[in-house]
Write an enzyme that holds these catalytic residues in place. Structure first.
Site, PDB file in Angstrom:
ATOM      1  N   GLY A  63      -3.254  -6.803   5.656  1.00 23.40           N
ATOM      2  CA  GLY A  63      -4.440  -5.940   6.330  1.00 23.40           C
ATOM      3  C   GLY A  63      -5.097  -6.925   7.450  1.00 23.40           C
ATOM      4  O   GLY A  63      -5.620  -6.209   8.508  1.00 23.40           O
TER       5      GLY A  63
ATOM      6  N   THR B 130       0.710  -1.146  -0.165  1.00 23.20           N
ATOM      7  CA  THR B 130      -0.035  -0.141   0.049  1.00 23.20           C
ATOM      8  C   THR B 130       1.009   1.441   0.087  1.00 23.20           C
ATOM      9  O   THR B 130       1.881   1.286   0.835  1.00 23.20           O
ATOM     10  CB  THR B 130      -0.888  -0.002   1.317  1.00 23.20           C
ATOM     11  OG1 THR B 130      -1.624  -1.174   1.187  1.00 23.20           O
ATOM     12  CG2 THR B 130      -1.656   1.233   1.245  1.00 23.20           C
TER      13      THR B 130
HETATM   14  N1  GLY Z   1      -2.452  -3.691   3.320  1.00 20.86           N
HETATM   15  C1  GLY Z   1      -3.203  -3.714   2.282  1.00 20.86           C
HETATM   16  C2  GLY Z   1      -4.167  -4.874   2.400  1.00 20.86           C
HETATM   17  O1  GLY Z   1      -4.095  -5.696   3.305  1.00 20.86           O
HETATM   18  O2  GLY Z   1      -5.159  -4.729   1.616  1.00 20.86           O
END
Ligand code: GLY
Length: 319
Positions: free
Chosen positions: A205, A151
């Site tokens: 995430g 990200t």
């Molecule tokens: N950090 C990005 C995701 O897990 O979508």
């Protein structure tokens, strides 16, 4: 220090460089964030953000992003949006809404269309080739599909002491349709309060959301910790808690910036890169490592930068 920016990954370099021109002539942190992230979204060779982002298991590019105003704590966020050129601009517009500021899927697309945001097919030939290669590797070599989700997260401080944070990502490569990660989730993928500072995360995430890591770092900075101490403490404590529960932990990296323009970084991987720029500090790429719970970093060498440029553009073959 008048202004400063910190960002996840080398891919933010050109955007931060451009946005530093905005901040250095008294521009505001909101414009700096939108402009810098748009540059990352528009560059086809950054394969985890915007145009050229990696697709889900159906070979569709679903994008997540967020924008938070540290003066008001207002945020806008989108999840799983398809075929809009700049998710960060849509998130910025949503941050001005009193209600319905976090939209996903069709609802996010309707909102973006109604508000005149530019549409564009976001799947590139190159991302499609990545998809085909990964699909074959999963079938033939039994590899995990879930790898690769970098990200871009950027925090900016302007000369009026206003702070803003933004994120943008295509999320987990080969994710299920409709899967949303931490990047548009306030407190997990991002958080900023102009009275204290901000933080933003990259990595898995599903794990980042277990620890609400961006909020935790801002909370620790509010208690008086430096961004560096807050970032290391939040990540170390989270890793300790997860391990104590017998769970696995994925890759996580975080950058932080306080309202004095000082930055911090924490990671549990090798080779996490980030970008820092300020009134007193030219835009620089750093590479860091974690040594027993303490994150250290050094300026990226010429060799490192060259290898990076080569790697992101290397030819892909699928037959
Ligand atoms: N950090 C990005 C995701 O897990 O979508």
């Amino acid at each position: 220090m008048k202004w400063a920016m910190v960002a996840t990954w080398r891919m933010a370099f050109e955007g931060v460089e451009k946005a530093s021109e905005i901040l250095s002539v008294g521009g505001n942190s909101k414009d700096a964030i939108e402009e810098s992230i748009k540059m990352v979204e528009d560059y086809p060779f950054y394969k985890s953000v915007g145009y050229g982002g990696l697709p889900n298991e159906h070979c569709e590019v679903e994008l997540d992003g967020a924008f938070m105003d540290g003066d008001t704590l207002s945020f806008g966020a989108i999840g799983g949006i398809k075929d809009f050129k700049n998710p960060i601009s849509i998130a910025r517009k949503l941050s001005m809404e009193r209600f319905n500021c976090f939209l996903v899927g069709k609802g996010a697309e309707e909102y973006a269309k109604q508000n005149g945001f530019e549409q564009r097919p976001m799947l590139t030939k190159r991302a499609e080739t990545h998809y085909k290669i990964r699909k074959r590797d999963i079938e033939e070599k039994g590899l995990s599909p879930y790898d690769g989700h970098d990200t871009v997260g950027i925090i900016a401080l302007d000369s009026l002491k206003s702070m803003t944070v933004g994120t943008s990502t295509s999320g987990l490569f080969m994710k299920k349709r409709g899967r949303v990660g931490d990047s548009p989730v306030s407190g997990s993928g991002f958080y900023v309060d102009s009275e204290v500072g901000g933080a933003t995360a990259t990595g898995l995430g599903e794990d980042i959301m277990k620890g609400c890591l961006s909020y935790e770092i801002v909370r620790l900075m509010a208690e008086g910790l430096s961004p560096q101490k807050a970032a290391d403490k939040a990540l170390n404590e989270f890793i300790r808690r997860i391990k104590a529960k017998g769970s696995k932990i994925g890759e996580i990296s975080i950058v932080a910036l306080n309202n004095q323009g000082e930055f911090g970084v924490a990671t549990n991987i090798k080779n996490f890169s980030f970008v820092y720029s300020s009134e007193k500090h030219k835009t620089t790429v750093y590479v860091c490592e974690n040594h027993e719970g303490e994150t250290t970093y050094e300026e990226a060498s010429e060799e490192w930068l060259e290898a990076y440029s080569k790697r992101i553009k290397e030819e892909l073959f699928f037959d």
